[in-house]
Design an enzyme around this catalytic site. Sequence first.
Site, PDB file in Angstrom:
ATOM      1  N   ASN A  26       0.875  -1.174   0.000  1.00 26.75           N
ATOM      2  CA  ASN A  26       0.000   0.000   0.000  1.00 26.75           C
ATOM      3  C   ASN A  26       0.904   1.214   0.000  1.00 26.75           C
ATOM      4  O   ASN A  26       1.475   1.563   1.027  1.00 26.75           O
ATOM      5  CB  ASN A  26      -0.900  -0.034   1.248  1.00 26.75           C
ATOM      6  N   TRP A  27       1.020   1.818  -1.164  1.00 30.33           N
ATOM      7  CA  TRP A  27       1.947   2.952  -1.283  1.00 30.33           C
ATOM      8  C   TRP A  27       1.461   4.193  -0.533  1.00 30.33           C
ATOM      9  O   TRP A  27       2.231   5.137  -0.337  1.00 30.33           O
ATOM     10  CB  TRP A  27       2.138   3.330  -2.755  1.00 30.33           C
ATOM     11  N   LYS A  28       0.165   4.210  -0.186  1.00 32.70           N
ATOM     12  CA  LYS A  28      -0.437   5.421   0.411  1.00 32.70           C
ATOM     13  C   LYS A  28      -0.183   6.608  -0.519  1.00 32.70           C
ATOM     14  O   LYS A  28      -0.087   6.410  -1.741  1.00 32.70           O
ATOM     15  CB  LYS A  28       0.077   5.631   1.841  1.00 32.70           C
ATOM     16  N   HIS A 112      -9.537   1.117   4.733  1.00 33.63           N
ATOM     17  CA  HIS A 112      -8.280   1.307   5.467  1.00 33.63           C
ATOM     18  C   HIS A 112      -8.545   2.236   6.658  1.00 33.63           C
ATOM     19  O   HIS A 112      -9.354   3.160   6.567  1.00 33.63           O
ATOM     20  CB  HIS A 112      -7.214   1.905   4.545  1.00 33.63           C
ATOM     21  N   GLU A 114      -6.956   4.631   7.835  1.00 36.12           N
ATOM     22  CA  GLU A 114      -6.743   6.059   7.570  1.00 36.12           C
ATOM     23  C   GLU A 114      -7.985   6.677   6.933  1.00 36.12           C
ATOM     24  O   GLU A 114      -8.325   7.837   7.194  1.00 36.12           O
ATOM     25  CB  GLU A 114      -5.489   6.244   6.698  1.00 36.12           C
ATOM     26  N   GLU A 183      -5.397  -4.813  10.489  1.00 36.43           N
ATOM     27  CA  GLU A 183      -4.369  -3.800  10.713  1.00 36.43           C
ATOM     28  C   GLU A 183      -4.670  -3.052  12.008  1.00 36.43           C
ATOM     29  O   GLU A 183      -5.484  -2.119  12.016  1.00 36.43           O
ATOM     30  CB  GLU A 183      -4.362  -2.791   9.551  1.00 36.43           C
ATOM     31  N   GLY A 189       2.485   2.451  10.790  1.00 31.88           N
ATOM     32  CA  GLY A 189       3.417   3.564  10.645  1.00 31.88           C
ATOM     33  C   GLY A 189       4.111   3.963  11.929  1.00 31.88           C
ATOM     34  O   GLY A 189       4.732   5.011  12.006  1.00 31.88           O
ATOM     35  N   SER A 224       3.463  -2.012  10.386  1.00 26.95           N
ATOM     36  CA  SER A 224       4.910  -2.048  10.646  1.00 26.95           C
ATOM     37  C   SER A 224       5.547  -3.397  10.303  1.00 26.95           C
ATOM     38  O   SER A 224       6.452  -3.858  10.999  1.00 26.95           O
ATOM     39  CB  SER A 224       5.201  -1.659  12.101  1.00 26.95           C
ATOM     40  N   GLY A 245       2.847  -1.075   4.255  1.00 31.08           N
ATOM     41  CA  GLY A 245       2.897   0.350   3.944  1.00 31.08           C
ATOM     42  C   GLY A 245       4.305   0.792   3.610  1.00 31.08           C
ATOM     43  O   GLY A 245       4.819   0.540   2.520  1.00 31.08           O
TER      44      GLY A 245
HETATM   45  P1  13P Z   1       3.058   0.468   7.663  1.00 34.79           P
HETATM   46  O1  13P Z   1       3.535  -0.849   7.095  1.00 34.79           O
HETATM   47  O2  13P Z   1       3.786   1.645   7.140  1.00 34.79           O
HETATM   48  O3  13P Z   1       2.956   0.403   9.154  1.00 34.79           O
HETATM   49  O4  13P Z   1       1.536   0.648   7.129  1.00 34.79           O
HETATM   50  C1  13P Z   1       0.655  -0.393   7.254  1.00 34.79           C
HETATM   51  C2  13P Z   1      -0.547  -0.077   6.454  1.00 34.79           C
HETATM   52  O5  13P Z   1      -1.311   0.802   6.808  1.00 34.79           O
HETATM   53  C3  13P Z   1      -0.770  -0.839   5.221  1.00 34.79           C
HETATM   54  O6  13P Z   1      -2.052  -0.621   4.708  1.00 34.79           O
END
Ligand code: 13P
Length: 260
Positions: A26-28, A112, A114, A183, A189, A224, A245
């Site tokens: 997930n590149w965000k 997600h 977020e 998640e 993150g 993470s 992420g």
């Molecule tokens: P991180 O791997 O950066 O913690 O993010 C996880 C995430 O939200 C994947 O969708």
Amino acid sequence: MDAPVSTGRAIGLGEKSVRGKLVVGNWKMHGSLAQNDALLADLRAGWGAPSGRKLAVCVPFPYLWQAQAALSGSKIAWGAQNVSEHAGGAFTGEVSATMIAEFGCTYAIVGHSERRTLYGESDKAVGAKAVLAMDAGLTPVVCVGETLVDRDLGSTEAVVLRQLEAVLAQLGERVAKAVLAYEPVWAIGTGRNATPEQAQEVHGLLRRRLDAAGADVALLYGGSVKASNAQGLFEMPDIDGGLIGGASLKADEFLAIATA
Ligand code: 13P
């Protein structure tokens, strides 16, 4: 906590005794045309598609065409990070599942944390997104997870089951074709991943609920995940892979996770 018991599941392998793994990046909101070119080329060159392993990247909407161009004919799938809860119409700034599907996508992340937290997506909206993604021929990667407050209150089970029920109510038996990602919000993150045992405990719960619905669904862990902790997580009986992420933005790290 109960000791982990293998349910002997497989994802897309057609054999219950063999365990497959799916790793989705997930590149965000990261990337640029130049950075993506390099990352996608490195992934394509470096991915040996070992047996039982599947790899995908979920990129920002404007880069779907670029992922399609770079990855077509490879063993790496691509997808989006969201879909509109509406099929089409006067929804300025929204992107429909059918539009996304036109770019050869396999996956679409929905719900997600977020998006739930920052953009107020309700459980019901997430269910609607999962339905529209599937209607468009995409595999929804449905995210569930509790906040630190939820966990400290002992509400983890109630929260993830509530989020799952909303999707089950709308997808019905089609949930068997979805992917579910657990998640924990406190692990995203933050560099603080759930321990394999903590993740397995929730995955086991989700597995039992999906078993009761008669659905054999791939369950990914996200939060993470790095090359250094992926193996411990992926060894758990009900963890079928990861949603990654930050570490999906570095080809070497992401490929190491995918082969962990
Ligand atoms: P991180 O791997 O950066 O913690 O993010 C996880 C995430 O939200 C994947 O969708």
